[in-house]
Scaffold this active site. Structure first.
Site, PDB file in Angstrom:
ATOM      1  N   GLY A 230      43.049  42.467  34.440  1.00 44.50           N
ATOM      2  CA  GLY A 230      43.999  41.389  34.708  1.00 44.50           C
ATOM      3  C   GLY A 230      43.314  40.047  34.876  1.00 44.50           C
ATOM      4  O   GLY A 230      43.656  39.259  35.762  1.00 44.50           O
TER       5      GLY A 230
ATOM      6  N   SER B 173      43.081  37.413  32.728  1.00 44.46           N
ATOM      7  CA  SER B 173      43.493  36.290  31.874  1.00 44.46           C
ATOM      8  C   SER B 173      44.077  35.130  32.667  1.00 44.46           C
ATOM      9  O   SER B 173      44.314  34.059  32.115  1.00 44.46           O
ATOM     10  CB  SER B 173      44.524  36.770  30.839  1.00 44.46           C
ATOM     11  OG  SER B 173      45.693  37.251  31.473  1.00 44.46           O
ATOM     12  N   ARG B 174      44.298  35.332  33.960  1.00 45.04           N
ATOM     13  CA  ARG B 174      44.885  34.261  34.780  1.00 45.04           C
ATOM     14  C   ARG B 174      44.708  34.592  36.256  1.00 45.04           C
ATOM     15  O   ARG B 174      44.241  35.669  36.625  1.00 45.04           O
ATOM     16  CB  ARG B 174      46.379  34.106  34.474  1.00 45.04           C
ATOM     17  CG  ARG B 174      47.178  35.369  34.738  1.00 45.04           C
ATOM     18  CD  ARG B 174      48.650  35.183  34.467  1.00 45.04           C
ATOM     19  NE  ARG B 174      49.372  36.423  34.741  1.00 45.04           N
ATOM     20  CZ  ARG B 174      50.642  36.456  35.136  1.00 45.04           C
ATOM     21  NH1 ARG B 174      51.319  35.335  35.304  1.00 45.04           N
ATOM     22  NH2 ARG B 174      51.233  37.618  35.358  1.00 45.04           N
TER      23      ARG B 174
ATOM     24  N   SER C 234      46.330  42.486  29.201  1.00 42.92           N
ATOM     25  CA  SER C 234      47.264  43.309  28.428  1.00 42.92           C
ATOM     26  C   SER C 234      48.146  42.512  27.479  1.00 42.92           C
ATOM     27  O   SER C 234      48.610  43.043  26.479  1.00 42.92           O
ATOM     28  CB  SER C 234      48.154  44.131  29.370  1.00 42.92           C
ATOM     29  OG  SER C 234      48.943  43.276  30.178  1.00 42.92           O
TER      30      SER C 234
ATOM     31  N   TYR D 175      55.984  47.455  45.592  1.00 42.56           N
ATOM     32  CA  TYR D 175      54.701  46.752  45.621  1.00 42.56           C
ATOM     33  C   TYR D 175      53.893  47.170  46.855  1.00 42.56           C
ATOM     34  O   TYR D 175      52.706  47.500  46.761  1.00 42.56           O
ATOM     35  CB  TYR D 175      54.948  45.243  45.624  1.00 42.56           C
ATOM     36  CG  TYR D 175      53.701  44.409  45.595  1.00 42.56           C
ATOM     37  CD1 TYR D 175      52.985  44.232  44.408  1.00 42.56           C
ATOM     38  CD2 TYR D 175      53.230  43.784  46.743  1.00 42.56           C
ATOM     39  CE1 TYR D 175      51.837  43.459  44.372  1.00 42.56           C
ATOM     40  CE2 TYR D 175      52.089  43.001  46.722  1.00 42.56           C
ATOM     41  CZ  TYR D 175      51.395  42.844  45.535  1.00 42.56           C
ATOM     42  OH  TYR D 175      50.254  42.075  45.508  1.00 42.56           O
TER      43      TYR D 175
ATOM     44  N   LYS E  56      50.245  49.224  46.978  1.00 40.39           N
ATOM     45  CA  LYS E  56      49.052  48.650  47.598  1.00 40.39           C
ATOM     46  C   LYS E  56      48.587  49.476  48.799  1.00 40.39           C
ATOM     47  O   LYS E  56      47.390  49.558  49.082  1.00 40.39           O
ATOM     48  CB  LYS E  56      49.314  47.199  48.006  1.00 40.39           C
ATOM     49  CG  LYS E  56      49.554  46.266  46.821  1.00 40.39           C
ATOM     50  CD  LYS E  56      48.407  46.285  45.828  1.00 40.39           C
ATOM     51  CE  LYS E  56      48.570  45.241  44.734  1.00 40.39           C
ATOM     52  NZ  LYS E  56      47.435  45.226  43.785  1.00 40.39           N
TER      53      LYS E  56
ATOM     54  N   ILE F  27      48.465  33.666  47.917  1.00 41.90           N
ATOM     55  CA  ILE F  27      47.444  32.939  47.165  1.00 41.90           C
ATOM     56  C   ILE F  27      48.129  32.018  46.159  1.00 41.90           C
ATOM     57  O   ILE F  27      49.157  32.354  45.576  1.00 41.90           O
ATOM     58  CB  ILE F  27      46.497  33.916  46.426  1.00 41.90           C
ATOM     59  CG1 ILE F  27      45.894  34.918  47.421  1.00 41.90           C
ATOM     60  CG2 ILE F  27      45.392  33.150  45.704  1.00 41.90           C
ATOM     61  CD1 ILE F  27      45.061  34.304  48.533  1.00 41.90           C
TER      62      ILE F  27
END
Length: 246
Positions: free
Chosen positions: A13, A15-16, A38, A155, A159, A188
């Site tokens: 993950g 790409s950003r 992806s 979520y 986690k 974040i």
């Protein structure tokens, strides 16, 4: 620059967001980085451009982590390109907001497959390449993995699973000099929070004792620390970085 010189890292993950910041910080400290993603080709290219601009080295590899074979292909790509593997950062994930009772089978399977099983798949295929020399596995969790969040049940559950996966695997792999740790970020400043309006952001900042959102580089610097010899006696820990929110 030499803290991780010559090490090989996979960041999922990347790409950003937090994943990009982690890939950048690892490369700044000398690691060769496989940038996994992806969907976002442009984002992955931008991550590579940033790394190459300061003289770092990285390659990109497009693959879905949520399947067993996908995890295997990612690890094999790192081995084929770099010849070894030292660091795995399981960062890729997705979130969903809504009532649990409204969740479909697809919602449940999709989120758990990416957030929890994806980390397990990558790690399962990576461990054999670390057995003879040691290594580091770093799982990006969430503060909600500790306490849970209303309307983010899937979520939070994923986690929470990551946290116990981290702690149990750390005990199993410690004799092989493979350290396994997790980082549990709070709020974040990434595109994942773009759905919030300015007023909502201000209200959320008021709930954080430090009065602001965290930045991706603050997570990334902790990843570098955990992957380095400075953290040589740390394993099985979930380090929460949330500005004191929880």
């Amino acid at each position: 620059m030499s803290k991780l010189l010559g090490k090989v890292a996979i960041v999922t993950g990347a790409s950003r967001g937090i994943g990009r910041d982690i890939a950048i910080e690892l490369a700044k400290n000398g690691a060769n980085v496989l940038v996994n993603y992806s969907k976002d080709d442009k984002g992955a290219d931008e991550t590579l451009r940033i790394i190459k601009d300061f003289g770092g080295y990285a390659i990109k590899f497009k693959e879905d982590i949520s399947t067993f074979k996908g995890g295997e292909r990612i690890v094999k790509e790192a081995i084929n390109k770099f010849g070894s593997l030292d660091i795995v950062v399981n960062n890729a994930g997705k979130s969903s907001i809504g009532l649990f009772m409204d969740s479909s089978e697809e919602d449940i399977n999709g989120l758990i497959s990416t957030n929890l099983l994806g980390a397990m798949y990558i790690t399962k295929h990576a461990v054999p390449y670390m057995l003879n020399k040691g290594g580091n596995i770093i799982n990006i969790s969430s503060m909600w993995g500790d306490v849970g969040a209303s309307c983010e049940v899937l979520y939070s559950a994923s986690k929470g699973g990551i946290n116990l996966f981290t702690k149990a695997l750390a005990k199993e792999l410690a004799p092989s000099n493979i350290r396994v740790n997790g980082i549990a970020p709070g709020v974040i400043n990434t595109s994942m929070n773009n759905f919030l309006g300015e007023e909502e952001k201000s209200e959320l900042e008021e709930e954080i004792p430090m009065g602001r959102f965290g930045e991706g580089y603050e997570i990334a610097k902790c990843v570098v620390f955990l992957a380095s010899e400075e953290a040589s006696y740390i394993t099985g820990q979930i380090i929460r970085i949330d500005g004191g929110m929880i």
